[in-house]
Structure formats: C-alpha cells, structure tokens
Design an enzyme around this catalytic site. Structure first.
Site, PDB file in Angstrom:
ATOM      1  N   SER A 261      68.175 -39.464   4.336  1.00 12.07           N
ATOM      2  CA  SER A 261      67.390 -38.942   5.454  1.00 12.07           C
ATOM      3  C   SER A 261      68.189 -37.895   6.190  1.00 12.07           C
ATOM      4  CB  SER A 261      67.038 -40.070   6.414  1.00 12.07           C
ATOM      5  OG  SER A 261      68.220 -40.471   7.083  1.00 12.07           O
ATOM      6  N   LYS A 262      67.459 -37.133   6.967  1.00  9.95           N
ATOM      7  CA  LYS A 262      68.041 -36.056   7.763  1.00  9.95           C
ATOM      8  C   LYS A 262      69.141 -36.572   8.670  1.00  9.95           C
ATOM      9  CE  LYS A 262      65.214 -32.088   8.608  1.00  9.95           C
ATOM     10  NZ  LYS A 262      63.847 -31.837   8.778  1.00  9.95           N
ATOM     11  N   ARG A 263      68.948 -37.787   9.157  1.00  3.05           N
ATOM     12  CA  ARG A 263      69.913 -38.328  10.107  1.00  3.05           C
ATOM     13  C   ARG A 263      71.327 -38.355   9.537  1.00  3.05           C
ATOM     14  NH1 ARG A 263      68.202 -43.493  10.757  1.00  3.05           N
ATOM     15  NH2 ARG A 263      66.258 -42.945   9.758  1.00  3.05           N
ATOM     16  N   GLN A 264      71.434 -38.523   8.217  1.00  6.54           N
ATOM     17  CA  GLN A 264      72.757 -38.661   7.613  1.00  6.54           C
ATOM     18  C   GLN A 264      73.360 -37.324   7.170  1.00  6.54           C
ATOM     19  OE1 GLN A 264      74.151 -41.848   6.121  1.00  6.54           O
ATOM     20  NE2 GLN A 264      72.638 -43.216   7.004  1.00  6.54           N
ATOM     21  N   GLY A 265      72.650 -36.269   7.337  1.00  6.14           N
ATOM     22  CA  GLY A 265      73.191 -34.975   6.902  1.00  6.14           C
ATOM     23  C   GLY A 265      72.059 -34.063   6.483  1.00  6.14           C
TER      24      GLY A 265
END
Ligand code: GLU
Length: 511
Positions: A261-265
């Site tokens: 997901s975007k949250r991780q990179g």
C-alpha cells in the site's frame, strides 16, 4: 490453441500502480508469446472516481515501459483515439450495450429490478451483522408483481438491477490457470447489483459483457478479483456466453506481508522512474514478482524479449509476492552497470541537472565549454557507474567532484602518525609527479594511476611506512574526505589543473 486475446482493464483513478504494471506485463507477455492480441480497455464506469488526465497518463506510462498494446485506447497526435474492431474500448462509451444486456437478463428473469432504499439495505445489513451472517441481499424485490414494477418504473422511482442468483445452482467450480480448482457455492454469492441507479453498469456487468464481446480468451488479473469470478461465471451463464479462461496473479505484499500500500512507500510506476530506476529494471523486477522460469533456474536478469520467450502462466506462483526494495536497488545497479557510457549520460543528466550542487558547479564553470562539461560529467559517471543504485544517486556520494573549494580540517591530511612536514613532502612529491604529465597523458586513466602508484611504491621515509604515506594525503587533498574513489580516479576526473590546484590548497593548510 484458438486465438489468444487478453486485456488490461484499468480504472483510470490515478497513476499506474506497480501492481497494475505487472498485470499489464503478464498480459502482454502472454499475448506476445502466443501471437495473440493485447487490448487496453478503460473501465471508467465509476463516475465518482474518475481523475482527469488519468487515462492519458496511464497510456503514456505503459508506452514508456515498452508494454505496448495492439488494440484499444491509444494517444494519437496528443488526443485519445481507439483502434480495433471491437470498440469502443472505453466503458463509458458503451452504456447502450450494457443497458441492452441488462434488459435481456430482466426478460429471461436472470435479473430483477430492486427499489430498496438505502435505509432498508442498511437495516438489513445491520440485522445480518447482529446474527453473524454474511451481508447479502434478501431478494425482497424479487417478490414484486409485474404490475407493481411497471407502476414504480412509471413513477420514476430510483432502482437498481440485480443478478438473480439461483441457490440451487450448487457449486460454482472453475479451473484457475494459476490457482487450480476454485469452488464457491451459489448460496454464498450475493444478488449483485448489475445496473446502478445512475444508469451506469457496475464493474461486474460491464466486465462480463465486454470480455465476451471483445472475445477475450484469457482473463489475467490480480487476485483481489478472484471473489468476483463466481459472479462473473453466473453472469456468463445467464447471458449464454462461453467462459473465458481465468488466471489470478498473486497479491503484492510489503516485506511485513501486509498488502502493498501507499502507506509503506511508493506504489506508482512514475515515482520509481522519477527516482532513477531504469524502465528495464522495473520491467524485470515486476516480472519476477510472482514468477520465475522454474526448473531450477537462478537467472534473475531478463530482457523483455527473454521474458516473452520464458514466461508462462503455469509458472506463476500462488503465494503473494514481496516487493523487496533492496532487490530492486540491486537489480538497478546491475542494469546501470551494463549501460554504455553515452546512454548513462543521456539518462543520468536530467537527474544530475536537478541537484543544487550541480547547478552551482555549472554556474562556476563559465570557463569550461559545453563539451568540456560533458566530458567532465562522463568521467564522473565512469567512476561512479558500477556503484549507482539509482540515477538520482549520481554525484551524491562524491560531492567533491562538483565543489570548487573544499573545506576540511588540515589535520585530516596526515596519514597515521605522520607529521605535517612528512605530509608536505608527500604532497609536494605528488604535485611534482602530476605536473610532469601532459594533457594527453591525462586522458588515460591508467597512465595517471600508473605514475602515482609507481611513486607510492618508492621506498618510504620510515621503515614501517607504506603506500599510504603518499596516497592518503593525496586522496584528502583531492576530495576533502576519508572515503572516496581512489585518488587516481579522482585526479583523472578532475584533470590536471584542478588536481594541482587542490594539492596546492592542501599544502597551504599544513602551515
Ligand atoms: N477495472 C478493474 C481494475 O481496475 C479490472 C479488473 C479485471 O481485470 O477484471 O483493476
């Protein structure tokens, strides 16, 4: 095998995700391998999620990556255009077709009108939740009489059209080309909405109608869609369409095994390109997310042509694939190493030109011609090439190449226990040695290295001394730091005049 026709069917809701690139790539590779057709269909029926320019952006990114489609939506002369016999290929332009098929389903009683209000549906869901039942529509509107339906339609009451799932249909079984046999009981399938109250079809109706009309032979898509496949199978059956083959490719995971997901990179392909990953690396890297050639092969580096030759759906894995940034960096280094110097220059210059240190350096180099500047940057690249993980790293680890005045503590020039006087001697000897080299000699990296190494190998001043007595002060004089490429390489990059100037500056620091 009959004609292979596959599709990549993104919803244009933003930039192309690395997962989307992989889906597109697997479809492309499969089509190329079997002389099939690769179609780009735009699934833009969810009007709330559309982003202006996203379709153009998506097509451009696929093109940049070399994942070219044969049929579907293209950009021609700056505008969107469609090519192929089965168009239009943007779902928003196919609304009458979906309406027609929805009506067919109503007529054959495979689908029905539903007038339930949002509040009724919410109450139903709450009740099911309380009783620990899976959320499912209760077929309430299936009981409406023909007259009542006509009346409510005449009064323009909002409605949706739902699939009428026959629970007696029993198990829905399909052979996924990657996951094997998948079985789901019809009782576990909801009466899915096919047409929304805004007159647009849902994904489920549109995808089935289009896959059939566009004669898609293989539906290759992400695993997140596998729970939709039984619904699609029921719809194909209800419409009397033969089934395509299905292949669901594994999820992409973060290193902690959560869904990527975007949250991780970063997840957008463009983000990776703008960080200086090569397109060849990205293609190779995403191809290996869930696939390898099998049979004991340890090959990791593949050109796109090799991928076409070796790829097959039967060797795609079932397990989720971890998106490992370290591996991406390793692979990019391998690709950068193999670039011809001129190519590396072409690709690297835009990244370097963005850097403040480079802009400043260029500002100070009015004395250098454009050609000399280019030659200088190419020398830097030659030295850095084998260690670059990304194009954006150019110059980052060796800022002294692009600095006019080095600032460092003069004490750093002394090797081990050497005195300032001994260091001065070493630097003067380096100065003398280098000043003997002609500009032509300086063009050969090996010549600069040889003459300095010969000098460094001469008998040291003290018995315990060594090459470091000579090379260390030279390295610091040229770079101002302890860790750098070899002093020969740095001297070669800087050229005669700048190298001698830096040595003179260093000697001044000793007094
Ligand atoms: N429109 C879907 C997506 O955005 C496509 C799913 C499919 O390939 O059936 O990924």
């Amino acid at each position: 095998m009959s004609e292979i026709r596959v599709r990549f069917a993104p919803s244009p809701t933003g930039q192309l995700h690395v997962g989307g690139l992989r889906t597109a790539l697997y479809n492309y590779l499969f089509a190329k391998k079997y002389d099939g057709t690769f179609i780009l269909r735009i699934e833009d029926t969810d009007q709330n999620r559309l982003i202006p320019g996203a379709v153009e952006n998506l097509i451009r990114t696929l093109d940049t990556m070399g994942v070219h489609h044969d049929e579907g939506v293209f950009i021609e002369n700056g505008a969107l255009a469609q090519k192929g016999e089965y168009g239009p290929y943007a779902q928003s332009e196919r609304l009458p077709t979906y309406k027609e098929y929805a009506q067919k389903l109503i007529k054959s009683e495979k689908a029905y009108y539903c007038f339930c209000s949002i509040s009724r549906l919410a109450a139903l869901r709450e009740e099911q939740n309380k009783n620990k039942l899976a959320p499912k529509y209760d077929k309430y509107c299936l009981r409406l009489s023909h007259e009542e339906i006509e009346e409510r339609l005449a009064e323009n009451e909002p409605y949706v059209i739902r699939l009428n799932v026959d629970e007696n249909r029993g198990d829905i079984v399909f052979d996924d080309l990657i996951r094997g046999t998948v079985t789901i009981h019809a009782r576990d399938v909801d009466d899915q909405v096919l047409m929304k109250s805004d007159g647009f079809p849902t994904y489920h109706l549109a995808v089935v109608v289009d896959d059939h009309l566009m004669q898609i032979s293989h539906v290759i898509r992400g695993e997140e869609w596998i729970s939709s496949t039984p619904k699609h199978i029921l719809l194909h059956e209800a419409l009397g369409f033969p089934l395509p083959k299905f292949a669901h490719i594994p999820l992409l995971l973060n290193p902690d095994k959560s869904k990527l997901s975007k949250r991780q990179g970063d997840v957008a392909v463009e983000d990776y390109l703008s960080k200086g990953y090569l397109k060849e690396t990205l293609i190779n890297f995403v191809a290996l997310l869930g696939w390898n050639p099998g049979s004991g092969s340890t090959q990791e580096i593949f050109t796109i042509d090799e991928l076409v030759e070796k790829f097959d759906l039967s060797s795609v894995h079932k397990a989720g694939a971890v998106f490992d940034l370290k591996k991406l960096d390793w692979m990019n280094t391998e690709y950068i190493k193999k670039l011809a110097l001129d190519d590396l220059y072409e690709r690297g210059l835009p990244f370097l030109s963005e850097k403040e240190f480079f802009k400043e350096w260029v500002g100070h180099q009015n004395i250098l011609s454009e050609e000399e500047k280019m030659a200088f940057v190419k020398r830097v690249l030659k030295i850095e090439q084998d260690r670059l993980a990304k194009l954006s790293d150019i110059g980052e680890n060796n800022p002294f190449f692009f600095t006019n005045v080095l600032s460092y503590d003069g004490a750093l020039l002394n090797w081990k226990q050497n005195t300032a006087e001994e260091t001065r001697k070493a630097l003067e000897s380096a100065q003398e040695t280098l000043s003997l080299l002609s500009d032509t000699d300086w063009k050969g990296k090996e010549i600069v290295e040889k003459i300095l190494m010969d000098k460094a190998g001469e008998k040291p001043a003290r018995p315990e001394g060594g090459k470091g007595d000579f090379l260390w002060p030279l390295r610091v004089a040229l770079t101002g730091v302890q860790h750098s490429p070899s002093p020969f390489d740095v001297a070669w990059v800087l050229g005669k005049e700048e190298s001698l100037k830096r040595i003179t500056d260093a000697i001044k620091k000793l007094s």
